[in-house]
Every structure is written in C-alpha cells, then in structure tokens.
Motif scaffolding. Sequence first.
Motif, PDB file in Angstrom:
ATOM      1  N   HIS A   5      67.610  46.916  16.539  1.00  0.00           N
ATOM      2  CA  HIS A   5      66.793  46.126  15.608  1.00  0.00           C
ATOM      3  C   HIS A   5      67.134  44.638  15.654  1.00  0.00           C
ATOM      4  N   GLU A   6      67.999  44.220  16.570  1.00  0.00           N
ATOM      5  CA  GLU A   6      68.367  42.812  16.617  1.00  0.00           C
ATOM      6  C   GLU A   6      67.207  41.995  17.171  1.00  0.00           C
ATOM      7  N   GLU A   7      67.021  40.813  16.623  1.00  0.00           N
ATOM      8  CA  GLU A   7      65.880  39.977  16.960  1.00  0.00           C
ATOM      9  C   GLU A   7      66.231  39.067  18.122  1.00  0.00           C
ATOM     10  N   HIS A   8      65.653  39.347  19.278  1.00  0.00           N
ATOM     11  CA  HIS A   8      65.791  38.481  20.438  1.00  0.00           C
ATOM     12  C   HIS A   8      64.491  38.587  21.211  1.00  0.00           C
ATOM     13  N   ALA A   9      64.325  37.753  22.224  1.00  0.00           N
ATOM     14  CA  ALA A   9      63.043  37.698  22.936  1.00  0.00           C
ATOM     15  C   ALA A   9      62.683  39.038  23.551  1.00  0.00           C
ATOM     16  N   GLY A  10      63.662  39.783  24.025  1.00  0.00           N
ATOM     17  CA  GLY A  10      63.375  41.083  24.625  1.00  0.00           C
ATOM     18  C   GLY A  10      62.737  42.053  23.647  1.00  0.00           C
ATOM     19  N   VAL A  11      63.218  42.051  22.407  1.00  0.00           N
ATOM     20  CA  VAL A  11      62.639  42.907  21.371  1.00  0.00           C
ATOM     21  C   VAL A  11      61.187  42.509  21.121  1.00  0.00           C
ATOM     22  N   ARG A  12      60.924  41.212  21.064  1.00  0.00           N
ATOM     23  CA  ARG A  12      59.562  40.744  20.800  1.00  0.00           C
ATOM     24  C   ARG A  12      58.638  41.070  21.979  1.00  0.00           C
ATOM     25  N   ILE A  13      59.166  40.933  23.208  1.00  0.00           N
ATOM     26  CA  ILE A  13      58.368  41.283  24.382  1.00  0.00           C
ATOM     27  C   ILE A  13      57.972  42.755  24.330  1.00  0.00           C
ATOM     28  N   ALA A  14      58.934  43.622  24.012  1.00  0.00           N
ATOM     29  CA  ALA A  14      58.640  45.051  23.935  1.00  0.00           C
ATOM     30  C   ALA A  14      57.578  45.336  22.869  1.00  0.00           C
ATOM     31  N   HIS A  15      57.704  44.671  21.724  1.00  0.00           N
ATOM     32  CA  HIS A  15      56.753  44.891  20.628  1.00  0.00           C
ATOM     33  C   HIS A  15      55.350  44.463  21.038  1.00  0.00           C
ATOM     34  N   GLN A  16      55.225  43.275  21.625  1.00  0.00           N
ATOM     35  CA  GLN A  16      53.915  42.781  22.024  1.00  0.00           C
ATOM     36  C   GLN A  16      53.341  43.595  23.177  1.00  0.00           C
ATOM     37  N   ARG A  17      54.189  44.066  24.071  1.00  0.00           N
ATOM     38  CA  ARG A  17      53.727  44.921  25.172  1.00  0.00           C
ATOM     39  C   ARG A  17      53.102  46.204  24.632  1.00  0.00           C
ATOM     40  N   LYS A  18      53.772  46.791  23.661  1.00  0.00           N
ATOM     41  CA  LYS A  18      53.257  48.037  23.081  1.00  0.00           C
ATOM     42  C   LYS A  18      51.952  47.788  22.333  1.00  0.00           C
ATOM     43  N   ALA A  57      53.945  35.781  28.177  1.00  0.00           N
ATOM     44  CA  ALA A  57      52.948  35.266  27.235  1.00  0.00           C
ATOM     45  C   ALA A  57      51.593  35.107  27.911  1.00  0.00           C
ATOM     46  N   ARG A  58      51.573  34.593  29.131  1.00  0.00           N
ATOM     47  CA  ARG A  58      50.308  34.454  29.857  1.00  0.00           C
ATOM     48  C   ARG A  58      49.692  35.818  30.142  1.00  0.00           C
ATOM     49  N   ALA A  59      50.525  36.776  30.556  1.00  0.00           N
ATOM     50  CA  ALA A  59      50.020  38.108  30.887  1.00  0.00           C
ATOM     51  C   ALA A  59      49.439  38.812  29.670  1.00  0.00           C
ATOM     52  N   LEU A  60      50.060  38.606  28.508  1.00  0.00           N
ATOM     53  CA  LEU A  60      49.603  39.262  27.284  1.00  0.00           C
ATOM     54  C   LEU A  60      48.606  38.414  26.499  1.00  0.00           C
ATOM     55  N   ARG A  61      48.365  37.188  26.985  1.00  0.00           N
ATOM     56  CA  ARG A  61      47.422  36.267  26.353  1.00  0.00           C
ATOM     57  C   ARG A  61      47.811  35.978  24.904  1.00  0.00           C
ATOM     58  N   ILE A  62      49.071  35.659  24.730  1.00  0.00           N
ATOM     59  CA  ILE A  62      49.585  35.269  23.422  1.00  0.00           C
ATOM     60  C   ILE A  62      50.340  33.964  23.567  1.00  0.00           C
ATOM     61  N   ASP A  63      50.659  33.331  22.452  1.00  0.00           N
ATOM     62  CA  ASP A  63      51.404  32.080  22.471  1.00  0.00           C
ATOM     63  C   ASP A  63      52.883  32.354  22.732  1.00  0.00           C
ATOM     64  N   VAL A  64      53.510  31.449  23.450  1.00  0.00           N
ATOM     65  CA  VAL A  64      54.934  31.596  23.744  1.00  0.00           C
ATOM     66  C   VAL A  64      55.756  31.750  22.473  1.00  0.00           C
ATOM     67  N   THR A  65      55.362  31.051  21.412  1.00  0.00           N
ATOM     68  CA  THR A  65      56.148  31.088  20.177  1.00  0.00           C
ATOM     69  C   THR A  65      56.184  32.477  19.553  1.00  0.00           C
ATOM     70  N   VAL A  66      55.210  33.332  19.870  1.00  0.00           N
ATOM     71  CA  VAL A  66      55.257  34.713  19.383  1.00  0.00           C
ATOM     72  C   VAL A  66      56.480  35.423  19.949  1.00  0.00           C
ATOM     73  N   LEU A  67      56.837  35.090  21.182  1.00  0.00           N
ATOM     74  CA  LEU A  67      57.974  35.736  21.845  1.00  0.00           C
ATOM     75  C   LEU A  67      59.303  35.047  21.554  1.00  0.00           C
ATOM     76  N   THR A  68      59.259  33.745  21.283  1.00  0.00           N
ATOM     77  CA  THR A  68      60.509  33.042  20.957  1.00  0.00           C
ATOM     78  C   THR A  68      60.847  33.132  19.479  1.00  0.00           C
ATOM     79  N   GLY A  69      59.856  33.552  18.656  1.00  0.00           N
ATOM     80  CA  GLY A  69      60.112  33.690  17.225  1.00  0.00           C
ATOM     81  C   GLY A  69      60.001  32.398  16.455  1.00  0.00           C
ATOM     82  N   GLN A  70      59.442  31.358  17.076  1.00  0.00           N
ATOM     83  CA  GLN A  70      59.338  30.071  16.397  1.00  0.00           C
ATOM     84  C   GLN A  70      58.054  29.989  15.576  1.00  0.00           C
TER      85      GLN A  70
END
Length: 414
Positions: A5-18, A57-70
Amino acid sequence: MRGPHEEHAGVRIAHQRKLAGLTQRGLAARLPYSYSLLRQVEEGRKNASPDLVSAVARALRIDVTVLTGQPYVTELQQDRLAALIRPIREALDLYDLEDAAREAATAGDPASDGTAEHSSGGTRTAEELAAEADELCRMVRATHLSRAAHALPALIAEVTVAAHRAPSTALWRTLASAYRTAHDIATKLGFYDLATIALDRLGWAAERGSDPLLAAVRQYMRALAYFREGEHSIGLRLIEAGRAVAGQARDQDDHISLVVRGQLHLGASVISARAHDADAVSAHLREALAYATRTGEAGRVHWLSFGPANVAVHEVSAHVEMRRYGKALEKSRAVRLPHDWPLSRRAHFYIDRARAEMETGRSDAALTSLMAARKLAPQQTRYHPGARETINGLVAQRRRTPDSLDNMAAWLGL
C-alpha cells in the motif's frame, strides 16, 4: 521490497494500468521498455525513471502528474502552501481586466511579508515595481517559495494596472517577470496547469513589450513543459522556434542574446537526452559551451543561470536521462558550482547526482546528496518528484539488503 500500500510511482502505474484494462504485458507492449522492468517498477523493486513515467503516461493517455502524485496536497497543507495557490490563479486571470486588477491591487498588502513597505495603491514607479519583481524572482531562486507566493498576487495586480494605464516596454517586462515567478512557483509545487497559464500570460506580456529574447525564453520554458510530459519532438520544435525568435534580436552579439541562445541549447540537450539521442546531446552541449565561454557566469539575465557551470550541470543531467549513471557520477565529480549560484539550481544538481548514486548502488552517497539538497532547498526538495522517487528507491534497496545477506549466508552454509 515496499509494502503493497506504499505510495510510489509503481503503485500508481499499476492502478492506472488496471483502470485501462491492461495487463502488465499489454502495457509493456506499448512502451519502449521490457515487461520485466515494468513488473519490477510496479512491485517497487526498481525505480520509476522520469522517461518511463512519461512513456506510461503517453501510452495510457493520462497526465504525468497522475503517476507522480503531484501536487502533494497533504504536504502542501502541512506547509500552508496550498492556500497560496488560489490567489495566484486569480491574479493571472485579471491580465486584461484593469478595473478588477485595480481592486485587487488596492485590497492587497504585499508589505505583510516584509518585501516592501507600502500600501498597494498603484502609486509606485516603474523602477520600484521592477525592483520588487526582481526580489520575488530572487526569493524563488533562493527557494523561499511561501514568501514569494504570498507577495506575488498583489504585485501582479499592481503591475497589471500600471501597464494598462501607461504602457511601456519596462512595465510589460516587469509583468512578464511576475508571470515567470508564478510559473516557477507553480512548477515547483506541482501545479502544472497553473504553470501553463502563467506561460501564456508571459507570452502575452512579451508580445506587448516587443521583446524577442523574452519571447524566446518563453519558448524554452514551454519546451521544458513538454519535456516533463515526454513529448520530445514537440519540445525540440519549441526550442527551434525559440532560436528563430531570438534571431530577431537587433544585436546577436549582445550579452543577453548570447545567454538566451546558449540556454536554448541547454534545453535541447536534456530533451535530446530523454529521447536517447546522444549525438544531438553532444552537439547541443558543444554549442552551449561555446556561448558560455563568451558570456562567463551570467546569473541575472532573464532569470536564467547560464554559464560554464550550468553547461557542466546539464551534462550530468543528460547522462542521467540517458541512464548512463556511471558517466553521470564521473562528470559530477568535476562540477564546481559558483558560490553565488541560486540554491534552487544547486539543489537540483544534488538531486540528479543522488539518482545516479542510487542507480549504481551507492545508497549512502545518494542519501548524503539528498540531504544536501534538503539543506539547500527544503521546500523544493520535498516537492521534487525525482527526490521522492529516489528516496523510494533507497528504501527498497535497504529493505532488500538483509534478505540478500541471508540468502548468501545460507548458500555458504553459514
């Protein structure tokens, strides 16, 4: 390995991928990276590099900040910075409304942070307004973000009124300076939508001030915004557009012109590095060094820090972007930062070096570099995605070490 459950870019990538309905192999097929690396990043066993994050971010068509948590809302609230963003946003919205800007200027009280002792009634001279704009710029470069953010909206309002009442090149340049400060604050705190608005306002002021070099600086900053998003070709086209605009300056051998044109080459070098074009990186760094040899250290030209030191620092950054971490460390050892260099630039160098040290297994050295960045620029370091991801990587390395030692001991029969 990090907890699930730790918040890092990998966790966010997995969430957005799913959310996109993709498997790890499905996403990896859309990236210039292997399935193995993606899996390790999602599991927290590998650091998420900025180029990987932008590619996802480009592949998923989302903003980079969604993955960096900013932006990092919790920390912003703790530091009482979140409340300062809305007034800046409102001040940027008043660019073409003199009456509304005058009301905001009258209601403001920039003296409350100690930068000037006056009521904001719009009675100051152009020189006084320019001096305060320079002071706020200096604050940001010294990473006093909260003080600068507090005073900025009232200054923008006052200069807006003055520029509309008695237009002059000096006032438009001062307003552009204030917009640049808004951009820098927004960028450092992760509000990239606001940073984009500030750049649009900067371009608007530069056009009215008929300043081609200021317009070129804006193109350079736009290019860096696309660099963050991983849009290398657009970023490089903006750099070329900036060079074309700079070519309209009357005196191409003027000190300011040389600085701006040299900085454009530095911007092109890091964008080319993100694109892994080593030949282009070398060519741009050579051009930048040729300009820097002529200008020397130039720290107050359009709020840039151009010169031989910045060329050396950009070379380190370029090697980091190209994942040549050993070469980056080698080059970093030869860097000599001027004593009067802005704290923001010094801290950025240490963050880059920390990433190279972490990636080459020098955990203690990486932590030392991050601590140096924190000492120089605590707010900037706290909100820098590279610093945060490097810390995540160091935590993962430290947690793996005991297991590795246990496995080795068991293998040796100990």
